[in-house]
Design an enzyme around this catalytic site. Sequence first.
Site, PDB file in Angstrom:
ATOM      1  N   CYS A  36      -1.320   0.725   7.309  1.00 11.41           N
ATOM      2  CA  CYS A  36      -2.749   0.379   7.433  1.00 11.41           C
ATOM      3  C   CYS A  36      -3.132  -0.809   6.555  1.00 11.41           C
ATOM      4  CB  CYS A  36      -3.640   1.574   7.067  1.00 11.41           C
ATOM      5  SG  CYS A  36      -3.611   2.896   8.282  1.00 11.41           S
ATOM      6  N   ARG A  37      -3.337  -0.542   5.270  1.00  6.96           N
ATOM      7  CA  ARG A  37      -3.945  -1.566   4.411  1.00  6.96           C
ATOM      8  C   ARG A  37      -3.086  -2.804   4.238  1.00  6.96           C
ATOM      9  NH1 ARG A  37      -4.963   2.414  -0.428  1.00  6.96           N
ATOM     10  NH2 ARG A  37      -3.001   3.120   0.485  1.00  6.96           N
ATOM     11  N   SER A  38      -1.804  -2.617   3.905  1.00  7.73           N
ATOM     12  CA  SER A  38      -1.006  -3.832   3.627  1.00  7.73           C
ATOM     13  C   SER A  38      -0.688  -4.650   4.878  1.00  7.73           C
ATOM     14  CB  SER A  38       0.247  -3.511   2.800  1.00  7.73           C
ATOM     15  OG  SER A  38       1.130  -2.642   3.463  1.00  7.73           O
ATOM     16  N   CYS A  78       0.868  -1.179   0.000  1.00  4.74           N
ATOM     17  CA  CYS A  78       0.000   0.000   0.000  1.00  4.74           C
ATOM     18  C   CYS A  78       0.904   1.228   0.000  1.00  4.74           C
ATOM     19  CB  CYS A  78      -0.963  -0.021   1.188  1.00  4.74           C
ATOM     20  SG  CYS A  78      -0.166   0.008   2.802  1.00  4.74           S
ATOM     21  N   ASP A 106      -9.096   3.421   1.686  1.00  3.88           N
ATOM     22  CA  ASP A 106      -7.928   3.831   2.457  1.00  3.88           C
ATOM     23  C   ASP A 106      -8.404   4.444   3.769  1.00  3.88           C
ATOM     24  OD1 ASP A 106      -5.638   4.899   3.526  1.00  3.88           O
ATOM     25  OD2 ASP A 106      -5.012   5.932   1.691  1.00  3.88           O
ATOM     26  N   ASN A 162       2.431   1.363   4.317  1.00  2.23           N
ATOM     27  CA  ASN A 162       2.721   0.105   5.031  1.00  2.23           C
ATOM     28  C   ASN A 162       2.396   0.200   6.526  1.00  2.23           C
ATOM     29  OD1 ASN A 162       5.545  -2.092   5.742  1.00  2.23           O
ATOM     30  ND2 ASN A 162       3.514  -2.676   5.117  1.00  2.23           N
TER      31      ASN A 162
END
Length: 160
Positions: free
Chosen positions: A18-20, A13, A125, A16
């Site tokens: 939150c999402r990933s 993301c 996001d 690195n």
Amino acid sequence: MGSMEKTRVLFVCLGNICRSPIAEGIFRKLVQEQGLAERFEADSAGIGPWHVGEPMDPRAAAVLKRHGAYFDHVARQIAPEDFETFDLILAADREVERDLLRRAGRHREKVRLITEPWGGGEVSDPWEGDEAACEETYLELLDLVQRWLERLSGGPEGDS
Ligand code: 4NP
């Protein structure tokens, strides 16, 4: 099975944090639950340097803890070797996908938008949102990561 090469999956993301890491935590948990630890390995990275060395966002950590998918994480930026090491590099959104494709050299075929097999939307996001936004992201990623793992492990795959 002992001699089988592992399939290495990298979730990417922007930051690195939150999402990933959420996707990585989900992948690790599913792999454990399904007895697939001998076959799969996962990591995550960001395209930007802003949060290198930091733990994941506290909201992401809270969501992963609530779902029993938390793991120790230190944010890092994508590196050239990642395109050699990993078999599949999954981008959280189109901006990330474009950036990865620019860096990928002869490994462009490893880079995929994480939603691409199921319509090509973008994972929301949660960066500007609250913990509820993080939970929403978790649920989106849970569905997507489950589908990727089914696809990679040769299991059944939902058709919607
Ligand atoms: P992530 O969220 O890409 O899901 O980790 C973000 C984290 C940091 C920033 C943007 C998104 N940032 O601009 O620093």
